[in-house]
Design a protein around this motif. Structure first.
Motif, PDB file in Angstrom:
ATOM      1  N   ALA A  37       5.927  -6.684  -8.413  1.00  0.00           N
ATOM      2  CA  ALA A  37       5.225  -6.409  -7.048  1.00  0.00           C
ATOM      3  C   ALA A  37       4.366  -4.990  -7.374  1.00  0.00           C
ATOM      4  O   ALA A  37       3.308  -4.969  -6.951  1.00  0.00           O
ATOM      5  CB  ALA A  37       5.948  -6.304  -5.637  1.00  0.00           C
ATOM      6  N   GLN A  38       5.343  -4.163  -7.944  1.00  0.00           N
ATOM      7  CA  GLN A  38       4.407  -2.963  -8.204  1.00  0.00           C
ATOM      8  C   GLN A  38       3.278  -3.188  -9.355  1.00  0.00           C
ATOM      9  O   GLN A  38       2.116  -2.623  -9.300  1.00  0.00           O
ATOM     10  CB  GLN A  38       5.163  -1.967  -8.958  1.00  0.00           C
ATOM     11  CG  GLN A  38       4.551  -0.628  -9.249  1.00  0.00           C
ATOM     12  CD  GLN A  38       5.460   0.530  -9.277  1.00  0.00           C
ATOM     13  OE1 GLN A  38       5.860   1.140  -8.127  1.00  0.00           O
ATOM     14  NE2 GLN A  38       5.844   1.235 -10.313  1.00  0.00           N
ATOM     15  N   ARG A  39       3.476  -3.899 -10.262  1.00  0.00           N
ATOM     16  CA  ARG A  39       2.487  -4.414 -11.216  1.00  0.00           C
ATOM     17  C   ARG A  39       1.267  -4.846 -10.437  1.00  0.00           C
ATOM     18  O   ARG A  39       0.004  -4.633 -10.753  1.00  0.00           O
ATOM     19  CB  ARG A  39       3.052  -5.196 -12.248  1.00  0.00           C
ATOM     20  CG  ARG A  39       2.373  -5.267 -13.407  1.00  0.00           C
ATOM     21  CD  ARG A  39       3.041  -5.946 -14.574  1.00  0.00           C
ATOM     22  NE  ARG A  39       4.391  -5.226 -14.897  1.00  0.00           N
ATOM     23  CZ  ARG A  39       5.418  -5.709 -15.419  1.00  0.00           C
ATOM     24  NH1 ARG A  39       5.352  -6.820 -15.716  1.00  0.00           N
ATOM     25  NH2 ARG A  39       6.435  -4.925 -15.460  1.00  0.00           N
ATOM     26  N   GLU A  40       1.632  -5.697  -9.463  1.00  0.00           N
ATOM     27  CA  GLU A  40       0.649  -6.568  -8.739  1.00  0.00           C
ATOM     28  C   GLU A  40      -0.077  -5.521  -7.918  1.00  0.00           C
ATOM     29  O   GLU A  40      -1.482  -5.674  -7.760  1.00  0.00           O
ATOM     30  CB  GLU A  40       1.102  -7.677  -8.042  1.00  0.00           C
ATOM     31  CG  GLU A  40       1.374  -8.681  -8.798  1.00  0.00           C
ATOM     32  CD  GLU A  40       0.480  -9.721  -9.150  1.00  0.00           C
ATOM     33  OE1 GLU A  40      -0.313 -10.426  -8.106  1.00  0.00           O
ATOM     34  OE2 GLU A  40      -0.001  -9.641 -10.062  1.00  0.00           O
ATOM     35  N   PHE A  41       0.473  -4.581  -7.014  1.00  0.00           N
ATOM     36  CA  PHE A  41       0.023  -4.259  -5.853  1.00  0.00           C
ATOM     37  C   PHE A  41      -0.169  -2.562  -6.044  1.00  0.00           C
ATOM     38  O   PHE A  41      -0.654  -1.853  -5.270  1.00  0.00           O
ATOM     39  CB  PHE A  41       0.680  -4.317  -4.666  1.00  0.00           C
ATOM     40  CG  PHE A  41       0.706  -5.899  -4.387  1.00  0.00           C
ATOM     41  CD1 PHE A  41      -0.338  -6.553  -4.103  1.00  0.00           C
ATOM     42  CD2 PHE A  41       2.086  -6.353  -4.119  1.00  0.00           C
ATOM     43  CE1 PHE A  41       0.031  -8.102  -4.096  1.00  0.00           C
ATOM     44  CE2 PHE A  41       2.213  -7.642  -4.018  1.00  0.00           C
ATOM     45  CZ  PHE A  41       1.334  -8.574  -3.838  1.00  0.00           C
ATOM     46  N   GLY A  42       0.373  -1.948  -7.307  1.00  0.00           N
ATOM     47  CA  GLY A  42       0.159  -0.622  -7.578  1.00  0.00           C
ATOM     48  C   GLY A  42       1.287   0.211  -7.278  1.00  0.00           C
ATOM     49  O   GLY A  42       1.675   1.000  -8.011  1.00  0.00           O
ATOM     50  N   TRP A  43       1.710   0.000  -5.963  1.00  0.00           N
ATOM     51  CA  TRP A  43       2.857   0.704  -5.696  1.00  0.00           C
ATOM     52  C   TRP A  43       3.547   0.278  -4.387  1.00  0.00           C
ATOM     53  O   TRP A  43       3.108  -1.147  -3.940  1.00  0.00           O
ATOM     54  CB  TRP A  43       2.420   2.170  -5.021  1.00  0.00           C
ATOM     55  CG  TRP A  43       1.335   2.318  -3.801  1.00  0.00           C
ATOM     56  CD1 TRP A  43       0.184   1.880  -4.015  1.00  0.00           C
ATOM     57  CD2 TRP A  43       1.521   2.699  -2.478  1.00  0.00           C
ATOM     58  NE1 TRP A  43      -0.379   1.947  -2.680  1.00  0.00           N
ATOM     59  CE2 TRP A  43       0.490   2.530  -1.804  1.00  0.00           C
ATOM     60  CE3 TRP A  43       2.894   3.109  -1.756  1.00  0.00           C
ATOM     61  CZ2 TRP A  43       0.346   2.981  -0.782  1.00  0.00           C
ATOM     62  CZ3 TRP A  43       2.503   3.574  -0.671  1.00  0.00           C
ATOM     63  CH2 TRP A  43       1.363   3.456  -0.013  1.00  0.00           C
ATOM     64  N   ILE A  44       4.879   0.595  -3.916  1.00  0.00           N
ATOM     65  CA  ILE A  44       5.561  -0.074  -2.901  1.00  0.00           C
ATOM     66  C   ILE A  44       5.468   0.445  -1.302  1.00  0.00           C
ATOM     67  O   ILE A  44       6.034   1.379  -1.141  1.00  0.00           O
ATOM     68  CB  ILE A  44       7.208   0.008  -3.446  1.00  0.00           C
ATOM     69  CG1 ILE A  44       7.282  -0.499  -4.703  1.00  0.00           C
ATOM     70  CG2 ILE A  44       8.083  -0.995  -2.362  1.00  0.00           C
ATOM     71  CD1 ILE A  44       6.943  -1.960  -5.229  1.00  0.00           C
ATOM     72  N   SER A  45       4.276  -0.278  -0.807  1.00  0.00           N
ATOM     73  CA  SER A  45       3.854   0.282   0.394  1.00  0.00           C
ATOM     74  C   SER A  45       4.763  -0.560   1.582  1.00  0.00           C
ATOM     75  O   SER A  45       5.357  -1.336   1.287  1.00  0.00           O
ATOM     76  CB  SER A  45       2.476  -0.061   0.666  1.00  0.00           C
ATOM     77  OG  SER A  45       2.219  -1.202   0.555  1.00  0.00           O
TER      78      SER A  45
END
Ligand SMILES: Cc1cc2nc3c(=O)[nH]c(=O)nc-3n(C[C@H](O)[C@H](O)[C@H](O)COP(=O)(O)O)c2cc1C
Ligand code: SF4
Ligand code: FES
Lengths: 158, 414
Positions: A33-41
């Motif tokens: 998910a971090q790879r996809e979205f950049g960070w864990i929001s």
């Protein structure tokens, strides 16, 4: 609403297939998910909650335990510079000063173009080639302020 | 000097299965698959191999604790979290000879009756994950992993699992919690992983270097392994040496090799004509030795213990006479304060408090009483926590402060 790309979805299914219990897939899924979205929001946690069936608070509580999972946005090139003994002996801080001079950002900040951010980290397992830093899936070792200038220039043009 | 682990490390294309096999790779697994699992465990017991992750626990004995026929699966977890400051020995094995690890794991899995196994690799080593994944893919393609290991009626799946930045996840019960998808909080023992580990099933956690020694032991026999080293420390050991030496790096030496010879020969001595001041022989969690204390010390579990330190992970940090010891301790104390998982009050409060006192001392804002306070905090933390991380902070605090007390006093003169 955010969601995994088709390719990420395939990767997600593969990850699940590696574990006898779904929960064990959580850390690799957070990484994906971090790879996809950049960070864990919060939004990412909500999405993963729906996908995997764990409360968002549970997911965030796991994510906040791990320093490599970002709780706020980072630059495209997030530089993790080792501050532990051998790197410190060999000159971490002159390199950090050079990073600050080059990028004009402090710890936790991102350059205006979104390309760079940096942080201090613990021993990277490069003590014999100190000082060292990790940028994504790359290690840069035997750092000097001159090398820092070169690396930043190269990454800026990548 | 014997070579068990780094035999092929410098050879070209050793990461490919073709070259690995050409140089004798997977012959040990083939041999092991023709043995009785119990005979493999006996062989490992007789070899005298002890865990290379830090604790030095006899590997064969650990395997012997795993109950059979519980109706639950047995798991082997490879601890590739390598995060102990000063330690960079496992990475060279994985970067340059990944099939050696796969072969070692396959042997261990066959001996333990394990059909599903993971390599828990620290997330920062993502660049190594690429190498390992390629090797795993090759091993599957060659039928070394999968439904029938080398044609034998034995299935084995081996997956890579990346951590995401937490030193504590190298502690075996924390590693298991993390692998299960939770915060990496160490568990109270007992129960031990041998009976209640991953998914409450029998589990063995072994370090990369431990597992990489298995192919050699199977090929050459337990007696050949037991013939190397000292009476109680058998075989060879990797030491990763860094700090003030001319040739930092990873070296394989027989157990019992003299510490000072290692620093002067393998590590190339101290640069710039300086003198040795101190050595942290086994990662930041072990007591520091003064130069005088290093005299006559051998690199084995017993000799280092007798000298007042420990072999630990073999992560050796060498410090020359220009080193300011309070500053080194402050860097170390910050590390433990940052990495405490916070479950136990003595550790959470103690590591943070000690780190703060040291930062103040170095900033010239310390008090004379701070020195004894540091020692008192160490006493308060020791032996009172769920996992040994608090003790790992106590070791450097107590040894630095008592052995280099005058340097701390000079900082708190007013
Ligand atoms: C705080 C802490 C950190 C540890 N980190 C590691 C590590 O990074 N790698 C490792 O192999 N063992 C580490 N260990 C030791 C493991 O708990 C465990 O003893 C070891 O992996 C067992 O493998 P071995 O018997 O093959 O040595 C750590 C222990 C503690 C208390
Ligand atoms: S000793 Fe420290 S790191 Fe270990 S469980 Fe307790 S709080 Fe966590
Ligand atoms: S101290 Fe920096 S990599 Fe180990």
């Amino acid at each position: 609403m955010i969601q995994f790309s088709e390719e990420a979805m395939r990767r997600y299914e593969t990850i699940l297939s590696h574990y006898p219990a779904k929960r064990a897939a959580l850390l690799p899924v957070l990484t994906l998910a971090q790879r996809e979205f950049g960070w864990i929001s919060q939004e990412v946690a909500d999405y993963l909650s729906e996908l995997m069936g764990y409360p968002p608070s549970d997911i965030l509580s796991v994510a906040t335990f791990y320093t490599m999972l970002h709780k706020k946005p980072v630059g495209k090139y997030h530089m993790e510079i080792c501050r532990n003994v051998s790197c410190w002996l060999m000159g971490t801080y002159p390199c950090v000063d050079e990073i600050k001079r080059q990028l004009k950002i402090d710890v936790g900040e991102i350059t205006a173009d979104g390309k760079f951010s940096w942080n201090l980290t613990e021993c990277l397992g490069s003590c014999g080639t100190a000082p060292a830093m990790q940028v994504g899936d790359r290690y840069y070792e035997n750092l000097t302020p001159t090398r820092i200038v070169e690396i930043i220039e190269k990454l800026a043009n990548e | 000097m014997n070579k068990i682990l780094l035999v092929n490390i410098e050879k070209p294309d050793q990461t490919t299965i073709a070259k690995y096999r050409e140089r004798g790779g997977y012959k040990a697994l083939e041999k092991a698959l023709a043995m009785e699992p119990a005979a493999i465990i006996d062989e490992v017991k007789t070899s005298g191999l002890r865990g290379r992750g830090g604790a030095g626990f006899p590997t064969g004995m650990k395997w012997g604790f795993v109950p059979r026929n519980t109706g639950k699966p047995t798991y082997l977890l490879c601890n590739a979290d390598e995060s102990e400051p000063g330690t960079f020995k496992d990475r060279i094995l994985m970067e340059r000879d990944p099939h050696l690890l796969i072969e070692g794991m396959a042997i261990a899995c066959f001996a333990l009756g394990c059909h599903l196994s993971y390599i828990y690799l620290r997330g920062e080593y993502e660049f190594i994950a690429h190498t390992l994944q390629r090797a795993l893919d090759e091993a599957y393609e060659a039928g070394i992993l999968g439904p029938s290991v080398m044609g034998k009626d034995f299935a084995l799946d081996l997956y890579l699992h990346l951590g995401q930045g937490a030193y504590i996840c190298g502690e075996e019960t924390s590693l298991i919690e993390s692998l299960e998808g939770y915060r990496g909080y160490p568990r109270i023992k007992p129960p031990f992983p041998a009976t209640h580990g991953f998914l409450a099933s029998p589990t063995v956690v072994n370090n990369v270097e431990t597992l990489c020694a298995l192919p050699w032991i199977i090929t050459n026999g337990a007696a050949a392994h037991a013939a190397i080293g000292t009476e109680k420390s058998k075989g060879t050991k990797l030491f990763s040496v860094s700090g003030h030496v001319n040739k930092p790096g990873v070296y394989e030496v027989d157990m019992g090799y003299p510490l000072l010879d290692f620093i002067n020969n393998e590590a190339g001595g101290i640069p710039n004509g300086r003198m040795l001041k101190a050595v942290i022989p086994g990662g930041s969690s072990v007591p520091v030795l003064t130069a005088a204390e290093c005299d006559g010390v051998l690199l084995d579990y017993e000799s280092l213990l007798k000298a007042g330190s420990m072999l630990g992970s073999g992560g050796m940090i060498v410090l020359d006479d220009s080193t300011k010891m309070p500053e080194v301790l402050s860097v170390i104390a910050d590390f433990y304060a940052h990495e405490s998982c916070g479950q136990c009050t003595p550790c959470r409060e103690g590591t943070g408090w000690a780190a703060k006192i040291l930062r103040n001392l170095i900033a010239g804002k310390g008090k004379r009483t701070d020195i004894d306070l540091l020692l008192k905090i160490a006493d308060m933390m020791e032996g009172k926590t769920i996992c040994p991380l608090a003790d790992a902070d106590v070791m450097p605090i107590r040894s630095f402060v008592t052995k280099f007390r005058s340097e701390f006093e000079a900082l708190s003169a007013n």
